[in-house]
Write an enzyme that holds these catalytic residues in place. Structure first.
Site, PDB file in Angstrom:
ATOM      1  N   GLU A 116       1.614  -0.327  -4.923  1.00  0.00           N
ATOM      2  CA  GLU A 116       0.676   0.733  -5.284  1.00  0.00           C
ATOM      3  C   GLU A 116       1.488   2.016  -5.444  1.00  0.00           C
ATOM      4  O   GLU A 116       1.807   2.694  -4.470  1.00  0.00           O
ATOM      5  CB  GLU A 116      -0.399   0.921  -4.212  1.00  0.00           C
ATOM      6  CG  GLU A 116      -1.421   1.985  -4.614  1.00  0.00           C
ATOM      7  CD  GLU A 116      -2.222   2.529  -3.443  1.00  0.00           C
ATOM      8  OE1 GLU A 116      -3.360   2.965  -3.676  1.00  0.00           O
ATOM      9  OE2 GLU A 116      -1.708   2.531  -2.307  1.00  0.00           O
ATOM     10  N   ASP A 138     -10.469   1.865  -4.705  1.00  0.00           N
ATOM     11  CA  ASP A 138     -10.127   3.285  -4.651  1.00  0.00           C
ATOM     12  C   ASP A 138     -10.660   4.082  -5.833  1.00  0.00           C
ATOM     13  O   ASP A 138     -10.293   5.261  -5.995  1.00  0.00           O
ATOM     14  CB  ASP A 138      -8.599   3.449  -4.604  1.00  0.00           C
ATOM     15  CG  ASP A 138      -8.030   3.151  -3.236  1.00  0.00           C
ATOM     16  OD1 ASP A 138      -8.721   3.409  -2.235  1.00  0.00           O
ATOM     17  OD2 ASP A 138      -6.899   2.652  -3.160  1.00  0.00           O
ATOM     18  N   ASP A 187       0.821  -1.205   0.000  1.00  0.00           N
ATOM     19  CA  ASP A 187       0.000   0.000   0.000  1.00  0.00           C
ATOM     20  C   ASP A 187       0.860   1.262   0.000  1.00  0.00           C
ATOM     21  O   ASP A 187       1.924   1.295   0.622  1.00  0.00           O
ATOM     22  CB  ASP A 187      -0.906  -0.032   1.234  1.00  0.00           C
ATOM     23  CG  ASP A 187      -1.899   1.100   1.273  1.00  0.00           C
ATOM     24  OD1 ASP A 187      -2.700   1.214   0.323  1.00  0.00           O
ATOM     25  OD2 ASP A 187      -1.896   1.862   2.254  1.00  0.00           O
TER      26      ASP A 187
END
Length: 520
Positions: free
Chosen positions: A235, A313, A206
């Site tokens: 990410e 997201d 993340d």
């Protein structure tokens, strides 16, 4: 307000539900599952971890019993860590998934934790005397002589609910890094026998750009030391969200950091070509941009980039097609855009969606399906993209309310069998023809601004993909100057052969895939 309360809802999903649906995923053709955070956390999104060494007890069969087990541990000492019922169910799920040829990738959120994270709670309690005070960036300690609480610290992106882990020159502070090392070993080799086959198969990291690359280099060494075949995907997303600029992820993809990144750059360009109207681009411009993207990364990396259209997201795939002139991931939900079209997408949007799926399943990368895309789910940005799954063996109430009380039509919620079968067919197409996974790529000029074409080649086999985004038929000629002996249509209409040329007559928002074998 609706969006405040929606974030506090729970719908009861658990790991047993995943176990029950593994055969559904296998039938669809899925070969890996990426889970959003599973670790112990009070929120629905679970990006605010309370610990990394336990699966959230609400995902298991005995939450109260699991709390009792966890209370017997010293979370700072891996020698005291035990296995809860949720942990054991997760390990069972890994085993069952592996038996079906499905790998497991989990979310590693190591830039920040939650307010309930065990080390941060210790800091709150003991302040400057805490053994973990150096794990966090503390701006001010509480003065016990006053009635106020002066305690202040750095939160991720300024969010105080997410205390940020402190960094040094070599990345995250060393004591925390050691803790993460033990977490990696626990989930990748649960029984500690050196055989990673019973553990997870990879990590999605993340907000990876927020953590120094030196830490990720160490992380890679830990992971690959346990399982050299493990998949590491970062990410690495917005370099400048306001300027609509996504990172060129090359610094993270040079062989010593990540294997891949979440390929939002690819998704953004695909929506601009296939779906956008006023902001749409031509096939020539799309080919140029895609070629530029691919040239930024090593060839072997392009084959494993995580190619996705939507995620937790973003707004959902089909809903972004309905709102495609909005910039990708910018004001793509009702919570910050009252003009966002929240209704169920129509047949035109679903035709475009199928065309984009065909592109995804024939293009280099690891095609990734956000849950429910195959079953007909739609919705705006978080939390509307995180609705409970539409299953084929359940009935659902129609969607009839608007979060802000506006008039709206009533939209039926039902499992979309046609979309599911389209996914299953195109996934099968990819898996049955190795060049669509491993082959080289050559973009082919089509002479039409609405038609994009490319070849995937491996050995003597070449698959040619021709896609028409227009709302009317198109005809294009693809010349095969090298010649070929045998060919067959894998998808769509048969092209007409004229010497070394193939003439493709393409229906609106549709495509064709043929496979040719080059003679000696």
């Amino acid at each position: 307000g609706f969006y405040f309360h929606a974030q506090h809802r729970r719908y009861g999903g658990d790991l047993q539900g995943v176990l029950d649906k593994l055969d559904y995923l296998k039938e669809l053709g899925i070969t890996a599952i990426y889970f959003n955070p599973l670790f112990e956390s009070p929120s629905l999104h679970k990006y605010d971890a309370a610990s990394f060494h336990h699966i959230d007890d609400n995902f298991g069969p005995d939450p109260s019993g699991d709390k009792t087990i966890a209370d017997q541990e010293d979370p700072a000492d891996p020698a005291t860590w035990k296995w809860t019922s949720a942990d054991r169910l997760f390990l069972k799920m890994i085993k069952e998934a592996h038996q079906r040829g499905i790998r497991i990738v989990i979310d590693g959120v190591f830039n920040h934790v939650g307010l309930n994270f065990w080390a941060f709670r210790n800091v709150i309690k003991h302040q400057e005397s805490s053994l973990y005070k150096d794990w966090f960036t503390i701006h001010r300690w509480d003065d016990p002589s006053t009635s106020e609480n002066e305690f202040d610290y750095e939160g991720w992106a300024g969010v105080k609910e997410l205390p940020e882990i402190r960094e040094e020159n070599n990345g995250l502070v060393e004591p925390f890094a050691r803790h993460v090392f033990h977490v990696v070993k626990r989930w990748m080799d649960p029984n500690g026998d050196g055989d990673p086959s019973v553990g997870i198969d990879g990590w999605r990291l993340d907000v990876a750009e927020k953590v120094g690359v030196p830490f990720w280099r160490k992380f890679r060494q830990w992971v690959k030391g346990v399982n050299p075949e493990a998949y590491l995907v970062g990410e690495v997303w917005w370099e400048d969200w306001r300027a609509d600029k996504i990172f060129n992820a090359a610094p993270w993809l040079q062989g010593d950091v990540f294997d891949a990144v979440m390929n939002y750059r690819w998704a953004k360009e695909a929506f601009l070509f296939f779906a956008a109207r006023e902001k749409g681009i031509t096939s020539a411009e799309f080919s140029r941009r895609i070629g530029s993207l691919l040239s930024d990364y090593p060839a072997e990396v392009n084959l494993v980039l995580l190619n996705l259209y939507s995620s937790h997201d973003t707004d959902r795939f089909s809903s972004h097609i309905l709102n495609a002139d909005l910039s990708y991931d910018h004001r793509v939900g009702l919570s910050d855009n009252r003009g966002y079209k929240a209704e169920k997408p129509g047949e035109d949007e679903l035709d475009t969606k199928r065309l984009m799926i065909l592109f995804q399943m024939t293009f280099p990368g690891a095609p990734t399906v956000y849950y429910g895309s195959e079953s007909g789910m739609w919705g705006g940005d978080d939390p509307d993209c995180r609705k409970p799954m539409l299953w084929d063996d359940m009935q659902f109430a129609p969607e009839s309310n608007h979060p802000f009380g506006k008039a709206r039509r009533v939209d039926e919620n039902r499992f979309d069998r046609e979309m599911y079968e389209f996914y299953r067919t195109t996934i099968g197409l990819r898996r049955s023809n190795p060049e669509l996974s491993l082959g080289t790529l050559r973009m082919i000029p089509t002479g039409s601004p609405d038609v994009v074409a490319f070849e995937r080649s491996l050995g003597q086999w070449t698959s040619t993909v021709v896609l028409n985004k227009a709302s009317s038929p198109r005809e294009v000629v693809i010349s095969r100057k090298g010649g070929f002996e045998r060919w067959r249509t894998l998808f769509g209409k048969n092209p007409e052969r004229r010497g070394s040329d193939l003439i493709f007559s393409l229906s609106p928002r549709n495509g064709s895939v043929i496979r040719t074998e080059v003679g000696p």
